[in-house]
Scaffold this active site. Structure first.
Site, PDB file in Angstrom:
ATOM      1  N   CYS A 170       0.864  -1.276  -0.138  1.00 17.21           N
ATOM      2  CA  CYS A 170       0.204  -0.016   0.049  1.00 17.21           C
ATOM      3  C   CYS A 170       1.063   1.176   0.128  1.00 17.21           C
ATOM      4  O   CYS A 170       1.647   1.522  -1.093  1.00 17.21           O
ATOM      5  CB  CYS A 170      -0.957  -0.217   1.132  1.00 17.21           C
ATOM      6  SG  CYS A 170      -2.193   1.244   1.361  1.00 17.21           S
ATOM      7  N   ASP A 227      -8.882  -3.190  -7.570  1.00 20.23           N
ATOM      8  CA  ASP A 227      -8.489  -2.097  -6.691  1.00 20.23           C
ATOM      9  C   ASP A 227      -8.936  -0.892  -7.469  1.00 20.23           C
ATOM     10  O   ASP A 227      -8.581  -0.361  -8.285  1.00 20.23           O
ATOM     11  CB  ASP A 227      -7.051  -2.184  -6.679  1.00 20.23           C
ATOM     12  CG  ASP A 227      -6.495  -1.059  -5.691  1.00 20.23           C
ATOM     13  OD1 ASP A 227      -7.194  -0.323  -5.292  1.00 20.23           O
ATOM     14  OD2 ASP A 227      -5.200  -1.228  -5.384  1.00 20.23           O
ATOM     15  N   HIS A 259      -7.283  -4.278  -3.401  1.00 19.08           N
ATOM     16  CA  HIS A 259      -6.485  -3.548  -2.781  1.00 19.08           C
ATOM     17  C   HIS A 259      -6.181  -4.360  -1.653  1.00 19.08           C
ATOM     18  O   HIS A 259      -7.107  -4.654  -0.920  1.00 19.08           O
ATOM     19  CB  HIS A 259      -6.801  -1.991  -2.481  1.00 19.08           C
ATOM     20  CG  HIS A 259      -5.448  -1.267  -1.921  1.00 19.08           C
ATOM     21  ND1 HIS A 259      -4.539  -0.875  -2.809  1.00 19.08           N
ATOM     22  CD2 HIS A 259      -5.235  -0.970  -0.917  1.00 19.08           C
ATOM     23  CE1 HIS A 259      -3.893  -0.073  -1.983  1.00 19.08           C
ATOM     24  NE2 HIS A 259      -4.006  -0.361  -0.789  1.00 19.08           N
TER      25      HIS A 259
END
Length: 289
Positions: A170, A227, A259
């Site tokens: 991330c 995502d 994600h």
């Protein structure tokens, strides 16, 4: 180039019953960031058997005392070093577990607390507060210097910093790409669903798309097609930039992944994609470190 380390998962699941009982004290009691809730009852826990693992400190730039979580195989000298870069929630329990997974695979792994100067992200009640009060205030240049210091420390602490890799998730996925352009001594990186494009700011002047032609080491990018924060179009732009630069880096897309698909403590976890991506990661580092 060396022989690959074993491409095993080194993941151990606690039973659903025992895990739910442990979560009775709350996610924060187990070391998960408040903003990262809810925490899955079957989150993976990697044991410390055969590992030297725990929190420590090292000296970063300007003599700053930085906290870090380090895990390494007991009795193994000169293991390749993997810098583990935290997700947006900071150095919490899941990042520590990931660090142990790399150590269980034969690496010296260290995860520095890269938000430490700005505050404790694990106490932020929600992601909006976390971003406003801490994440947005962290300069990229500071992060690069802190990772350099972590690598130098690892080289003095029994790791082989000449065989250096970096991985991040991330927020840390974006940092992984940037660090590959920053450190000429890096051998490989693995970027997990890190942001690729964006508007420059004073503290974050460049994004991965801007430095695709400046990478010092091959980076493996791992991205989910579902995502919403990193659309497929952005991933395709990065793939095109890498191709134009004749880069040895590559991106793998996972059609069913969102994600955070490796984050087994979160609802976004996608087991099939995570298993393949983890094997690809160990293979990538096994080849390049």
């Amino acid at each position: 180039m060396t022989d690959r380390l074993p491409e095993t998962e080194n993941w151990v699941r606690m039973s659903g019953v025992s895990r739910r009982a442990a979560l009775g004290g709350g996610a924060a009691a187990l070391g998960y960031a408040l903003a990262a809730q809810p925490v899955r009852a079957d989150a993976i826990v990697t044991p410390t058997d055969g590992l030297d693992a725990g929190m420590l400190t090292f000296k970063a730039a300007n003599g700053f005392t930085m906290n870090a979580y380090r895990a390494k195989p007991k009795g193994k000298a000169n293991a390749p070093v993997v810098l583990v870069v935290q997700e947006i929630f900071g150095l919490h329990e899941w990042i520590k577990d990931i660090t142990r997974r790399f150590a269980a695979a034969g690496y010296y792994a260290i995860a520095p607390d890269l938000y430490q100067r700005e505050g404790d992200p694990t106490t932020a009640p929600d992601i909006q507060t976390l971003f406003k009060t801490i994440v947005s205030k962290v300069p990229d240049a500071q992060v690069m210097a802190d990772l350099d210091a972590a690598a130098a420390f690892a080289g003095k602490d029994g790791g082989n910093a000449k065989r250096l890799g970096v991985t991040g998730f991330c927020w840390g996925g974006r940092i992984t790409w940037l660090y590959a352009a920053h450190n000429p001594g890096l051998r490989a990186g693995v970027a997990w669903y890190g942001r690729l494009v964006g508007q420059p700011t004073d503290l974050q002047p460049k994004h991965p798309i801007d430095i695709a032609a400046q990478l010092n080491a091959p980076v493996l990018g791992l991205y989910g097609d579902l995502d919403k924060g990193i659309p497929i179009a952005d991933v395709e732009k990065m793939q095109a930039a890498l191709k134009a630069a004749n880069s040895s880096s590559k991106i793998i897309r996972f059609a069913e992944a969102d994600h955070g698909f490796l984050a087994d403590y979160r609802p976004s976890f996608h087991d099939a994609s995570a298993r393949i991506a983890w094997a690809e990661t160990l293979g990538w580092f096994g080849t390049h470190l």
